[in-house]
Scaffold this motif. Structure first.
Motif, mmCIF file in Angstrom:
data_model
loop_
_atom_site.group_PDB
_atom_site.id
_atom_site.type_symbol
_atom_site.label_atom_id
_atom_site.label_comp_id
_atom_site.label_asym_id
_atom_site.label_seq_id
_atom_site.Cartn_x
_atom_site.Cartn_y
_atom_site.Cartn_z
ATOM 1 N N HIS A 104 0.845 -1.200 0.000
ATOM 2 C CA HIS A 104 0.000 0.000 0.000
ATOM 3 C C HIS A 104 0.880 1.249 0.000
ATOM 4 O O HIS A 104 0.848 2.053 0.943
ATOM 5 C CB HIS A 104 -0.936 -0.004 1.206
ATOM 6 N N SER A 105 1.672 1.404 -1.061
ATOM 7 C CA SER A 105 2.594 2.541 -1.137
ATOM 8 C C SER A 105 2.774 3.001 -2.580
ATOM 9 O O SER A 105 2.454 2.280 -3.530
ATOM 10 C CB SER A 105 3.961 2.126 -0.582
ATOM 11 N N TRP A 106 3.318 4.226 -2.726
ATOM 12 C CA TRP A 106 3.656 4.733 -4.055
ATOM 13 C C TRP A 106 4.760 3.886 -4.673
ATOM 14 O O TRP A 106 4.780 3.666 -5.878
ATOM 15 C CB TRP A 106 4.112 6.190 -3.987
ATOM 16 N N LEU A 107 5.686 3.432 -3.845
ATOM 17 C CA LEU A 107 6.788 2.623 -4.349
ATOM 18 C C LEU A 107 6.280 1.352 -5.025
ATOM 19 O O LEU A 107 6.801 0.948 -6.065
ATOM 20 C CB LEU A 107 7.758 2.263 -3.213
ATOM 21 N N TYR A 108 5.253 0.744 -4.456
ATOM 22 C CA TYR A 108 4.672 -0.449 -5.075
ATOM 23 C C TYR A 108 4.186 -0.134 -6.492
ATOM 24 O O TYR A 108 4.435 -0.898 -7.424
ATOM 25 C CB TYR A 108 3.524 -1.000 -4.232
ATOM 26 N N PHE A 109 3.517 0.996 -6.664
ATOM 27 C CA PHE A 109 3.004 1.350 -7.985
ATOM 28 C C PHE A 109 4.122 1.704 -8.959
ATOM 29 O O PHE A 109 3.988 1.516 -10.160
ATOM 30 C CB PHE A 109 1.974 2.476 -7.883
ATOM 31 N N GLN A 110 5.263 2.169 -8.430
ATOM 32 C CA GLN A 110 6.411 2.475 -9.279
ATOM 33 C C GLN A 110 7.224 1.229 -9.635
ATOM 34 O O GLN A 110 7.691 1.108 -10.760
ATOM 35 C CB GLN A 110 7.344 3.465 -8.578
ATOM 36 N N LYS A 111 7.417 0.325 -8.661
ATOM 37 C CA LYS A 111 8.379 -0.765 -8.836
ATOM 38 C C LYS A 111 7.825 -2.177 -8.658
ATOM 39 O O LYS A 111 8.494 -3.140 -9.005
ATOM 40 C CB LYS A 111 9.535 -0.608 -7.829
ATOM 41 N N GLY A 112 6.618 -2.321 -8.111
ATOM 42 C CA GLY A 112 6.145 -3.646 -7.753
ATOM 43 C C GLY A 112 5.027 -4.231 -8.585
ATOM 44 O O GLY A 112 4.849 -5.450 -8.621
ATOM 45 N N VAL A 113 4.257 -3.407 -9.259
ATOM 46 C CA VAL A 113 3.109 -3.880 -10.033
ATOM 47 C C VAL A 113 3.577 -4.832 -11.136
ATOM 48 O O VAL A 113 4.625 -4.620 -11.751
ATOM 49 C CB VAL A 113 2.325 -2.687 -10.623
ATOM 50 N N GLY A 114 2.804 -5.883 -11.378
ATOM 51 C CA GLY A 114 3.100 -6.813 -12.466
ATOM 52 C C GLY A 114 4.301 -7.710 -12.210
ATOM 53 O O GLY A 114 4.979 -8.095 -13.155
ATOM 54 N N GLY A 115 4.581 -8.004 -10.969
ATOM 55 C CA GLY A 115 5.697 -8.886 -10.649
ATOM 56 C C GLY A 115 6.983 -8.166 -10.318
ATOM 57 O O GLY A 115 7.971 -8.782 -9.963
ATOM 58 N N GLY A 116 6.990 -6.850 -10.429
ATOM 59 C CA GLY A 116 8.149 -6.067 -10.042
ATOM 60 C C GLY A 116 9.129 -5.825 -11.164
ATOM 61 O O GLY A 116 9.110 -6.496 -12.189
ATOM 62 N N SER A 117 9.989 -4.848 -10.941
ATOM 63 C CA SER A 117 11.024 -4.524 -11.918
ATOM 64 C C SER A 117 12.342 -4.298 -11.208
ATOM 65 O O SER A 117 12.377 -3.921 -10.035
ATOM 66 C CB SER A 117 10.630 -3.286 -12.722
ATOM 67 N N GLY A 118 13.443 -4.525 -11.935
ATOM 68 C CA GLY A 118 14.767 -4.341 -11.357
ATOM 69 C C GLY A 118 14.978 -5.218 -10.134
ATOM 70 O O GLY A 118 14.610 -6.388 -10.123
ATOM 71 N N GLY A 119 15.531 -4.639 -9.081
ATOM 72 C CA GLY A 119 15.783 -5.373 -7.844
ATOM 73 C C GLY A 119 14.525 -5.799 -7.112
ATOM 74 O O GLY A 119 14.582 -6.586 -6.172
ATOM 75 N N TYR A 120 13.385 -5.310 -7.542
ATOM 76 C CA TYR A 120 12.104 -5.645 -6.912
ATOM 77 C C TYR A 120 11.410 -6.821 -7.612
ATOM 78 O O TYR A 120 10.344 -7.250 -7.183
ATOM 79 C CB TYR A 120 11.176 -4.429 -6.922
ATOM 80 N N LEU A 150 7.770 7.422 2.450
ATOM 81 C CA LEU A 150 6.442 7.734 1.922
ATOM 82 C C LEU A 150 6.524 8.178 0.465
ATOM 83 O O LEU A 150 5.743 7.740 -0.380
ATOM 84 C CB LEU A 150 5.785 8.818 2.775
ATOM 85 N N LEU A 151 7.467 9.050 0.170
ATOM 86 C CA LEU A 151 7.632 9.585 -1.189
ATOM 87 C C LEU A 151 9.044 9.232 -1.681
ATOM 88 O O LEU A 151 9.997 9.971 -1.427
ATOM 89 C CB LEU A 151 7.432 11.108 -1.193
ATOM 90 N N GLY A 172 4.067 4.215 3.712
ATOM 91 C CA GLY A 172 5.425 4.311 3.202
ATOM 92 C C GLY A 172 5.798 3.067 2.408
ATOM 93 O O GLY A 172 5.183 2.006 2.549
ATOM 94 N N GLY A 173 6.816 3.167 1.586
ATOM 95 C CA GLY A 173 7.253 2.046 0.763
ATOM 96 C C GLY A 173 7.847 0.910 1.566
ATOM 97 O O GLY A 173 7.989 -0.207 1.082
ATOM 98 N N PHE A 174 8.151 1.179 2.813
ATOM 99 C CA PHE A 174 8.831 0.225 3.675
ATOM 100 C C PHE A 174 8.064 0.112 4.988
ATOM 101 O O PHE A 174 7.723 1.131 5.590
ATOM 102 C CB PHE A 174 10.243 0.777 3.912
ATOM 103 N N LEU A 175 7.774 -1.114 5.407
ATOM 104 C CA LEU A 175 7.168 -1.378 6.712
ATOM 105 C C LEU A 175 8.227 -2.032 7.596
ATOM 106 O O LEU A 175 8.955 -2.913 7.132
ATOM 107 C CB LEU A 175 5.981 -2.338 6.598
#
Length: 189
Positions: A104-120, A150-151, A172-175
């Motif tokens: 539940h973070s902006w980071l997920y929408f940037q790097k995690g959607v669809g199985g993730g990208s790069g190191g994610y 968070l950002l 935040g992108g990290f819990l």
């Protein structure tokens, strides 16, 4: 503190292990299954740190071996997170901290959607509810859940916003979860 011991589970190239060793003065051990990453970490060791090949789900250490155990996003990549956390608690004498990626973070929408990208790529992105449910079955006490980043990639103004962000909204992108192994909590009671 100097004279204490710290285990960093899933240390990768040793970035956080080096920081923990430098900033705490503790003897730090980094554990990871990837020998190439550990070779990189060993070549950059700065002090009281050591690196060991191993899996989070089967730690090669006796019970209560470390004062503090930490894991920074490694739980997002293990096959059996509950078993990995049980092992972390088994080897920890005093305190632990575990960080995961937040679904539940902006980071997920940037790097995690669809199985993730790069190191994610391939990471499991957790929710605060999933973490609470997972820890409810484990021998851990005095738990604290916090969120950070968070950002992502936003600089000083983002830190200012994060300092005012309500703690009860874990976006935040990290819990991070910190606490005591149950055996320590029982000793304090």
């Amino acid at each position: 503190t100097p004279g204490s011991s710290l285990l960093d589970i899933g240390c990768g190239t040793g970035h956080f292990t080096r920081l923990f060793a430098r900033d705490t003065g503790a003897m730090a051990v980094g554990l990871d299954p990837n020998e190439a990453w550990l070779s990189y970490a060993r070549a950059r060791a700065v002090g009281a740190e050591h690196y060991v090949v191993g899996l989070a789900e089967s730690l090669p250490f006796p019970d209560c071996s470390f004062d503090l155990s930490v894991s920074v996003t490694a739980l997002c990549f293990v096959r059996d997170p509950e078993r990995a956390l049980r092992e972390l608690l088994r080897v920890t004498r005093r305190r632990f901290a575990v960080g995961v990626l937040n679904r539940h973070s902006w980071l997920y929408f940037q790097k995690g959607v669809g199985g993730g990208s790069g190191g994610y790529e391939g990471a499991h992105w957790h929710t605060a509810g999933e973490l609470r449910a997972l820890f409810a079955t484990l021998p851990a006490r005095n738990l604290t859940l916090r969120t950070a980043v968070l950002l992502p990639q936003a600089g000083a103004w983002a830190r200012a916003i994060e300092s005012c962000w309500p703690r009860w909204i874990p976006a935040g992108g990290f819990l991070a979860v910190a606490g005591d192994p149950a055996s320590v909590a029982a000793q304090r009671a």
